[in-house]
Design a protein around this motif. Structure first.
Motif, PDB file in Angstrom:
ATOM      1  N   VAL A   1       0.703  -1.248  -0.076  1.00 26.82           N
ATOM      2  CA  VAL A   1       0.122  -0.126   0.075  1.00 26.82           C
ATOM      3  C   VAL A   1       0.866   1.124  -0.107  1.00 26.82           C
ATOM      4  CG1 VAL A   1      -1.644   1.366   1.427  1.00 26.82           C
ATOM      5  CG2 VAL A   1      -2.213  -0.921   0.960  1.00 26.82           C
ATOM      6  N   ILE A   2       2.034   1.235   0.847  1.00 24.85           N
ATOM      7  CA  ILE A   2       2.720   2.372   1.087  1.00 24.85           C
ATOM      8  C   ILE A   2       3.436   2.709  -0.425  1.00 24.85           C
ATOM      9  CG2 ILE A   2       4.859   3.205   2.164  1.00 24.85           C
ATOM     10  CD1 ILE A   2       3.790   1.827   4.618  1.00 24.85           C
ATOM     11  N   VAL A   3       4.207   1.646  -0.950  1.00 28.11           N
ATOM     12  CA  VAL A   3       4.841   1.803  -2.229  1.00 28.11           C
ATOM     13  C   VAL A   3       3.831   2.175  -3.438  1.00 28.11           C
ATOM     14  CG1 VAL A   3       5.990   0.526  -4.003  1.00 28.11           C
ATOM     15  CG2 VAL A   3       6.632   0.050  -1.712  1.00 28.11           C
ATOM     16  N   GLY A   4       2.547   1.659  -3.271  1.00 30.19           N
ATOM     17  CA  GLY A   4       1.844   1.834  -4.304  1.00 30.19           C
ATOM     18  C   GLY A   4       1.247   3.393  -4.357  1.00 30.19           C
ATOM     19  N   ILE A   5       0.918   4.039  -3.162  1.00 34.61           N
ATOM     20  CA  ILE A   5       0.821   5.389  -2.933  1.00 34.61           C
ATOM     21  C   ILE A   5       2.087   6.254  -3.277  1.00 34.61           C
ATOM     22  CG2 ILE A   5       0.478   7.265  -1.113  1.00 34.61           C
ATOM     23  CD1 ILE A   5      -1.359   5.164   0.366  1.00 34.61           C
ATOM     24  N   TYR A   6       2.850   5.600  -3.014  1.00 37.23           N
ATOM     25  CA  TYR A   6       4.192   6.452  -3.372  1.00 37.23           C
ATOM     26  C   TYR A   6       4.494   6.625  -4.905  1.00 37.23           C
ATOM     27  CZ  TYR A   6       9.174   7.394  -4.646  1.00 37.23           C
ATOM     28  OH  TYR A   6      10.617   7.793  -4.995  1.00 37.23           O
ATOM     29  N   LEU A   7       4.223   5.574  -5.643  1.00 38.94           N
ATOM     30  CA  LEU A   7       4.442   5.523  -7.250  1.00 38.94           C
ATOM     31  C   LEU A   7       3.137   6.237  -7.762  1.00 38.94           C
ATOM     32  CD1 LEU A   7       5.178   1.486  -7.592  1.00 38.94           C
ATOM     33  CD2 LEU A   7       6.645   3.612  -8.037  1.00 38.94           C
ATOM     34  N   GLY A   8       2.059   6.060  -6.993  1.00 36.56           N
ATOM     35  CA  GLY A   8       0.992   7.170  -7.691  1.00 36.56           C
ATOM     36  C   GLY A   8       1.185   8.365  -7.483  1.00 36.56           C
ATOM     37  N   ILE A   9       1.818   9.049  -6.547  1.00 39.42           N
ATOM     38  CA  ILE A   9       2.254  10.418  -6.281  1.00 39.42           C
ATOM     39  C   ILE A   9       3.381  10.799  -7.354  1.00 39.42           C
ATOM     40  CG2 ILE A   9       3.573  11.948  -4.777  1.00 39.42           C
ATOM     41  CD1 ILE A   9       1.959  10.456  -2.574  1.00 39.42           C
ATOM     42  N   VAL A  10       4.330   9.864  -7.535  1.00 42.00           N
ATOM     43  CA  VAL A  10       5.420  10.180  -8.499  1.00 42.00           C
ATOM     44  C   VAL A  10       4.772  10.216  -9.778  1.00 42.00           C
ATOM     45  CG1 VAL A  10       7.498   8.947  -9.791  1.00 42.00           C
ATOM     46  CG2 VAL A  10       7.232   9.090  -7.013  1.00 42.00           C
ATOM     47  N   TYR A  11       4.029   9.279 -10.432  1.00 40.50           N
ATOM     48  CA  TYR A  11       3.251   9.360 -11.526  1.00 40.50           C
ATOM     49  C   TYR A  11       2.472  10.506 -11.660  1.00 40.50           C
ATOM     50  CZ  TYR A  11       0.417   7.910 -15.504  1.00 40.50           C
ATOM     51  OH  TYR A  11      -0.180   7.814 -16.743  1.00 40.50           O
TER      52      TYR A  11
ATOM     53  N   LYS B   1       3.108  14.046 -14.412  1.00 38.93           N
ATOM     54  CA  LYS B   1       2.184  14.455 -15.439  1.00 38.93           C
ATOM     55  C   LYS B   1       2.041  15.920 -15.329  1.00 38.93           C
ATOM     56  CE  LYS B   1       1.542  10.698 -17.142  1.00 38.93           C
ATOM     57  NZ  LYS B   1       2.110  10.490 -18.480  1.00 38.93           N
ATOM     58  N   ILE B   2       2.674  16.589 -14.411  1.00 37.88           N
ATOM     59  CA  ILE B   2       2.506  18.160 -14.257  1.00 37.88           C
ATOM     60  C   ILE B   2       3.674  18.696 -15.149  1.00 37.88           C
ATOM     61  CG2 ILE B   2       3.057  20.157 -12.544  1.00 37.88           C
ATOM     62  CD1 ILE B   2       1.808  18.227 -10.459  1.00 37.88           C
ATOM     63  N   LEU B   3       4.794  17.762 -15.324  1.00 38.09           N
ATOM     64  CA  LEU B   3       5.967  18.361 -15.980  1.00 38.09           C
ATOM     65  C   LEU B   3       5.630  18.933 -17.447  1.00 38.09           C
ATOM     66  CD1 LEU B   3       8.568  15.699 -15.051  1.00 38.09           C
ATOM     67  CD2 LEU B   3       8.304  17.880 -14.094  1.00 38.09           C
ATOM     68  N   PRO B   4       6.356  19.671 -18.331  1.00 38.51           N
ATOM     69  CA  PRO B   4       6.117  19.877 -19.511  1.00 38.51           C
ATOM     70  C   PRO B   4       5.987  18.762 -20.562  1.00 38.51           C
ATOM     71  CG  PRO B   4       7.887  21.524 -18.567  1.00 38.51           C
ATOM     72  CD  PRO B   4       7.496  20.411 -17.657  1.00 38.51           C
ATOM     73  N   THR B   5       6.948  17.656 -20.480  1.00 36.34           N
ATOM     74  CA  THR B   5       6.675  16.661 -21.280  1.00 36.34           C
ATOM     75  C   THR B   5       5.922  15.531 -20.694  1.00 36.34           C
ATOM     76  OG1 THR B   5       8.828  15.676 -20.343  1.00 36.34           O
ATOM     77  CG2 THR B   5       8.990  17.034 -22.231  1.00 36.34           C
ATOM     78  N   GLN B   6       5.138  15.842 -19.492  1.00 40.28           N
ATOM     79  CA  GLN B   6       4.447  14.827 -18.894  1.00 40.28           C
ATOM     80  C   GLN B   6       5.204  13.401 -18.605  1.00 40.28           C
ATOM     81  OE1 GLN B   6       0.904  14.390 -21.206  1.00 40.28           O
ATOM     82  NE2 GLN B   6      -0.109  16.231 -20.305  1.00 40.28           N
ATOM     83  N   GLY B   7       6.547  13.398 -18.415  1.00 40.68           N
ATOM     84  CA  GLY B   7       7.011  12.588 -17.753  1.00 40.68           C
ATOM     85  C   GLY B   7       7.698  11.496 -18.896  1.00 40.68           C
ATOM     86  N   ASN B   8       7.350  12.039 -20.182  1.00 41.29           N
ATOM     87  CA  ASN B   8       8.009  11.358 -21.436  1.00 41.29           C
ATOM     88  C   ASN B   8       9.332  12.133 -21.902  1.00 41.29           C
ATOM     89  OD1 ASN B   8       5.595   9.744 -21.452  1.00 41.29           O
ATOM     90  ND2 ASN B   8       4.490  11.294 -22.153  1.00 41.29           N
TER      91      ASN B   8
END
Length: 182
Positions: free
Chosen positions: A17-27, A31-38
């Motif tokens: 659960v903790i790792v899942g929440i962390y990965l969700g926050i990072v993902y 998406k806020i970045l100009p290239t959306q993480g790509n």
């Protein structure tokens, strides 16, 4: 034994659960970045380039980026793992300094920006400092028969200011702009 298995199972669920929440926050943050993480892909003269991966420019008509410990191979990102007390490393850096001074003879008495002679930790850093670009400006102006002022303005226009770190210049974008300079 049974108590330990049950405790291990609970700990595993909590960590999932903790790792899942962390990965969700990072993902979500990416998406806020100009290239959306790509990757930032630039198509230029029929070729595809990745602006966030260092490129090897050898011609004296172009700005040179940081040296790469992996020959700019993105599949093998790594540093050299040699520190400042390693004799071989120091010899490599000195060779790079000597080569840079030969390529830029008008800068003989100017301090060489460190990123032009040392590889980054990944070996793929696409950026150099504004000083690193300005160090090469006279060579490029001479090679391309363009005024030094135009080259310096181009560098200033392609310098990305940062709130938390030093300003930087993406070498690929700068060289493409250089090709389009009239």
């Amino acid at each position: 034994m049974k108590n330990h298995i049950l405790s291990a199972f609970r700990l595993t669920l909590v960590m999932l659960v903790i790792v899942g929440i962390y990965l969700g926050i990072v993902y979500a943050g990416s998406k806020i970045l100009p290239t959306q993480g790509n990757a930032e892909i630039i198509n230029y003269k029929g070729q595809k380039f990745y602006a966030n991966i260092g490129q090897d420019f050898k011609s004296p008509k172009y700005f040179h980026g940081r040296p790469s410990a992996v020959n700019y191979n993105a599949a093998g990102s790594a540093g050299s793992n040699k520190g400042p007390s390693n004799e071989e490393y120091l010899q490599n850096v000195q060779k790079r300094i000597d080569t840079l001074k030969i390529q830029n003879p008008e800068m003989e008495n100017v301090k060489v920006p460190v990123e032009l002679v040392t590889a980054s930790g990944s070996g793929l850093d696409p950026d150099i400092s504004e000083d690193g670009a300005l160090y090469q400006a006279k060579r490029i102006a001479k090679e391309r028969n363009i005024s030094l002022e135009k080259i310096e303005n181009l560098i200033k226009n392609h310098t990305e200011k940062s709130l938390f770190g030093p300003s930087k210049v993406n070498v690929l974008k700068l060289n493409i702009a250089l090709d389009n300079l009239k």
